[in-house]
Scaffold this motif. Structure first.
Motif, short mmCIF file in Angstrom:
data_model
loop_
_atom_site.label_atom_id
_atom_site.label_comp_id
_atom_site.label_asym_id
_atom_site.label_seq_id
_atom_site.Cartn_x
_atom_site.Cartn_y
_atom_site.Cartn_z
N TYR A 198 2.85 69.27 -7.56
CA TYR A 198 2.68 70.54 -6.83
C TYR A 198 1.66 70.39 -5.71
O TYR A 198 1.90 70.81 -4.57
N LYS A 199 0.52 69.78 -5.99
CA LYS A 199 -0.52 69.62 -4.99
C LYS A 199 -0.06 68.77 -3.82
O LYS A 199 -0.25 69.13 -2.64
N GLU A 218 3.21 70.74 -2.11
CA GLU A 218 3.08 72.12 -1.63
C GLU A 218 1.77 72.40 -0.89
O GLU A 218 1.70 73.32 -0.09
N ILE A 219 0.75 71.62 -1.16
CA ILE A 219 -0.55 71.89 -0.55
C ILE A 219 -0.92 70.83 0.49
O ILE A 219 -1.24 71.14 1.63
N SER A 231 -3.45 63.72 -8.88
CA SER A 231 -3.06 64.91 -8.12
C SER A 231 -1.62 65.23 -8.49
O SER A 231 -0.76 64.35 -8.48
N SER A 232 -1.37 66.47 -8.83
CA SER A 232 -0.06 66.86 -9.34
C SER A 232 1.01 66.82 -8.26
O SER A 232 0.72 66.81 -7.05
N LYS A 270 -0.95 74.58 -15.86
CA LYS A 270 -0.01 75.54 -15.31
C LYS A 270 0.90 74.85 -14.29
O LYS A 270 0.57 73.76 -13.81
N PRO A 271 2.02 75.45 -13.94
CA PRO A 271 2.90 74.85 -12.92
C PRO A 271 2.20 74.64 -11.58
O PRO A 271 2.59 73.77 -10.80
N THR A 272 1.18 75.45 -11.31
CA THR A 272 0.46 75.34 -10.03
C THR A 272 -0.85 74.57 -10.15
O THR A 272 -1.67 74.58 -9.22
N SER A 273 -1.08 73.91 -11.27
CA SER A 273 -2.29 73.10 -11.43
C SER A 273 -2.27 71.95 -10.42
O SER A 273 -1.26 71.28 -10.24
N GLN A 274 -3.40 71.73 -9.79
CA GLN A 274 -3.47 70.70 -8.75
C GLN A 274 -3.91 69.34 -9.29
O GLN A 274 -3.61 68.30 -8.69
#
Length: 244
Positions: free
Chosen positions: A140-141, A144-145, A137-138, A225-229
């Protein structure tokens, strides 16, 4: 992970079915297996064996490991792999294999300073030139998520309440499951901790452990991508790589 995936193992497949495309993921893994003429594989942190089953169906001889006996109990009913109760931090394979996989966030359960030792153990388990494919899990995930958020899932036979707390390098996940037994509900609680790994840190640890990083994608073959989870790493053990 001692208090992880106990009662949850019974409902894991039900609650993970919506956001885990094991069939498509397996196509990516099997494409790498074909490229490297893989006959044997080790599926680390196999969980309920959803990927193990697909690898077996493709004709591979699979050994699957997990630290949860409850998850292995579920997995063992799906296919004829060899199932081994083993913490991934203590991975030890008696006979070298053609491929190692670790699917669906297993590596996020490792602390940052446990990455390199785990990768060394994977390298020691592999034949020279063999692939190691896994995902995380990135950042970002997790930040941010998932971080500092609450999730709720009402299934047919159980209800899941998932409360997260974000710290600088990890997310603590407190999970409460209400099991419906003929209209009466029983409560079960589990706690999980997933650690945040930055992409460059993972790549650095792989290289130090004797791997060449062949490809990094999002979610098993999609553009990153920067938002890839989900970040997927496809690495190959270097021939003659020295490991500890």
């Amino acid at each position: 992970m001692s208090n992880s995936y106990t009662i949850l193992s019974k409902y894991y497949d039900e609650f993970s079915s919506q956001d885990c495309d094991y069939v498509r993921w397996s196509q990516y893994l099997l494409s790498k297996a074909k490229l490297h003429n893989v006959k044997t594989a080790v599926d680390v942190a196999c969980g309920t064996g959803k990927m193990t089953e697909l690898l077996c169906q493709a004709g591979l001889s699979v050994t699957a490991t997990d630290a949860s006996s409850q998850m292995l109990n579920v997995a063992s009913g799906k296919c004829k792999a060899t199932f081994v109760l083993q913490d991934m931090r203590k991975l030890q394979i008696l006979r070298k294999t053609d491929m190692v996989t670790c699917v669906n966030d297993g590596v996020n359960y490792l602390k940052p300073d446990e990455l390199y030792p785990f990768f060394v153990r994977v390298a020691d388990s592999l034949n020279d030139g063999a692939p190691f494919v896994f995902d995380i899990s990135s950042q970002y995930k997790l930040t941010e998520i998932l971080g500092n958020n609450v999730f709720y899932d009402d299934g047919d036979s159980a209800t899941l309440l998932w409360t997260n707390k974000l710290s600088s390098r990890s997310v603590t996940m407190d999970i409460t499951l209400f099991e419906n037994q003929n209209g009466l509900y029983r409560r079960f609680d589990e706690s999980h901790v997933q650690y945040i790994h930055k992409q460059f840190e993972v790549e650095q640890a792989l290289k130090q452990a004797g791997f060449a990083v062949a490809e990094v994608t999002a979610d098993y073959g999609l553009p990153l991508k920067p938002t890839s989870q989900r970040i997927t790493f496809y690495a190959v053990k270097k021939c003659g790589a020295a490991t500890e």
